[in-house]
Design an enzyme around this catalytic site. Structure first.
Site, PDB file in Angstrom:
ATOM      1  N   CYS A   2     -22.701  -8.054   2.280  1.00 28.80           N
ATOM      2  CA  CYS A   2     -23.287  -8.801   3.493  1.00 28.80           C
ATOM      3  C   CYS A   2     -22.095  -9.083   4.516  1.00 28.80           C
ATOM      4  O   CYS A   2     -22.372  -9.209   5.775  1.00 28.80           O
ATOM      5  CB  CYS A   2     -23.930 -10.020   3.383  1.00 28.80           C
ATOM      6  SG  CYS A   2     -25.428  -9.910   1.901  1.00 28.80           S
TER       7      CYS A   2
ATOM      8  N   THR B 177       0.781  -1.413   0.066  1.00 28.89           N
ATOM      9  CA  THR B 177      -0.004   0.238   0.001  1.00 28.89           C
ATOM     10  C   THR B 177       0.756   1.277  -0.003  1.00 28.89           C
ATOM     11  O   THR B 177       0.773   2.196  -0.529  1.00 28.89           O
ATOM     12  CB  THR B 177      -0.867   0.060   1.135  1.00 28.89           C
ATOM     13  OG1 THR B 177      -1.803  -1.189   1.041  1.00 28.89           O
ATOM     14  CG2 THR B 177      -1.847   1.335   1.095  1.00 28.89           C
TER      15      THR B 177
END
Length: 466
Positions: free
Chosen positions: A323, A70
């Site tokens: 979900c 990252t």
């Protein structure tokens, strides 16, 4: 317990473990110092850089080590944008980039820059001519373009070489996020910058790679020091770097044979899951893909419940389903592809996965999905619905306040209660419904007629075709 989430983080390769332990004894000193221990550390660092550069296909002095993949992405994008500030402030990315790229793009917009997201097709693939159009039609001069080599959620390979040609013709550098693919082979094409992360190929966490080709205008955005050519400040984690480079060389030596073996196991999953489990969509390109990764989505399933039950059955998998998200919004990758998001399962096999483990997964999965569907009150599979004795021409389903996958379950339960040509309107305030209701219509052969604002939430119209 079978671990099927190598795309998140691969198990530590034995070579990485050996190199890490050895480097802890030999590589603890400051490689910038001239005394004996420092010189020994510098030799280890230089050897690791050369090994990593050989695997990438670049010069050693073009590659620096960062504290993570990252950080490599953020430093690479910020540095390229800063170095090409005079060329313009526009950034081009694909709609399915890793979140690290999209977060950097959002920061660029917040700082006054502009961004174009290039759409993908239903396989998750960018069209090279769409990239060319984005470069050509940018509202400002384009400073940088970004394109991942392979998608982290569905495994689709991107046309990096073709996109790099378009970028070169436009005079724009291309940054490639190669986190998912570098362990399987080098990235082809005339790219300008490249990033990767060691824990994706079996190296230790906390090591990233940033490659900046010679001739690319680049200015480090953060305060610089004498470490890593000034592009990644701070003391190098030398033992981890040595282990990362050693494991990258080791996995590359195994890549051809292991890719062929794992591709066969993934092909088995891709073929057998739709045959074993009703109402399933396998997503991603079936051919141009990573060898070890497959993603599928199950209608009428709560993704979090599905992952929990698979964990109880001793299988570790991941999901892009809304979900399972704390924000209750579907994966940006699945949303960009326009595919079903509910009940989403990503299986990414680590090196060494046994055939018997895949067979047992295929034995367990149908029962787990059936149990979750029954618990949620899902309808029977297609073709098993009872016909309604007195169909209404139009029905309204109030699913306000209900989350994925309940709005789709309630739609499926009542679609047989309207005649052919009748309409069901679903009221929902769940963001996932915007993706999952059209996907359900395509899977079930119904007509999705669009959406309109409602007093609360959104009204989705579905017309019955059969």
């Amino acid at each position: 317990m079978p671990y099927f989430d190598a795309a998140s983080s691969a198990p530590l390769h034995p070579v990485a473990r050996q190199a890490l332990l050895a480097a802890l004894d030999e590589g603890w000193a400051d490689p910038a110092r001239l005394y004996r221990e420092g010189r020994r550390a510098r030799l280890l660092l230089d050897a690791a850089r050369e090994a990593a550069a050989e695997a990438v296909g670049c010069r050693p002095d073009e590659l620096v080590f960062t504290p993570s993949g990252t950080r490599a992405v953020h430093e690479g994008i910020a540095g390229a944008l800063a170095g090409r500030r005079r060329a313009g402030r526009h950034l081009v990315v694909s709609a399915v980039e890793h979140s690290s790229v999209l977060h950097a793009a959002a920061a660029h917009e917040a700082d006054g820059g502009t961004v174009t997201e290039v759409p993908v097709d239903r396989m998750g693939r960018v069209a090279p001519d769409a990239y060319a159009a984005a470069l050509r039609e940018a509202p400002d001069g384009v400073a940088l373009a970004c394109l991942q080599s392979a998608n982290h959620e569905v495994g689709t390979l991107q046309p990096v070489a073709e996109a790099a040609e378009e970028c070169a013709a436009a005079g724009v550098p291309l940054l490639v996020d190669a986190a998912q693919s570098l362990g399987w082979g080098p990235v082809e094409g005339n790219w300008s910058l490249l990033t990767a992360s060691a824990h994706k190929w079996g190296g230790p966490a906390g090591v990233g790679l940033l490659v900046v080709r010679k001739g690319v205008r680049f200015r480090t955005a953060s305060p610089a020091d004498e470490r890593e050519s000034g592009r990644s400040p701070g003391f190098e984690n030398l033992p981890a770097i040595v282990a990362a480079a050693a494991s990258l060389r080791a996995v590359r030596a195994e890549a051809t044979a292991e890719a062929e073996r794992l591709r066969g196991l993934v092909d088995r999953i891709r073929a057998r899951v739709p045959a074993l489990v009703p109402e399933v969509e396998v997503v991603g390109d079936p051919q141009r893909r990573l060898p070890h990764l497959v993603t599928f989505s199950c209608l009428y399933v709560d993704g979090e419940a599905l992952l929990h039950e698979l964990d109880r059955a001793e299988f570790s998998v991941s999901s892009g389903s809304s979900c399972t998200s704390s924000t209750l919004t579907p994966s940006h990758v699945l949303r960009a592809m326009g595919v079903l998001s509910e009940g989403n399962v990503r299986v990414s096999l680590p090196r060494g996965t046994a055939e018997a483990e895949v067979d047992r997964f295929l034995e367990v999965l149908p029962g787990v999905v059936a149990e979750v569907r029954e618990r949620l009150g899902a309808p029977r599979p297609a073709g098993a619905e009872a016909s309604a004795p007195a169909p209404e021409p139009e029905l309204v389903v109030d699913s306000l306040g209900k989350r994925c996958p309940i709005p789709v379950i309630e739609l499926a339960k009542v679609i047989g209660e309207v005649p052919v040509g009748g309409v069901v309107t679903v009221l929902s305030d769940d963001e996932a419904a915007r993706l999952d209701i059209p996907a359900w219509c395509e899977m079930r052969g119904q007509t999705y007629e669009g959406e309109r604002p409602a007093e609360r939430g959104v009204a989705y119209r579905v017309r019955r075709r059969d």
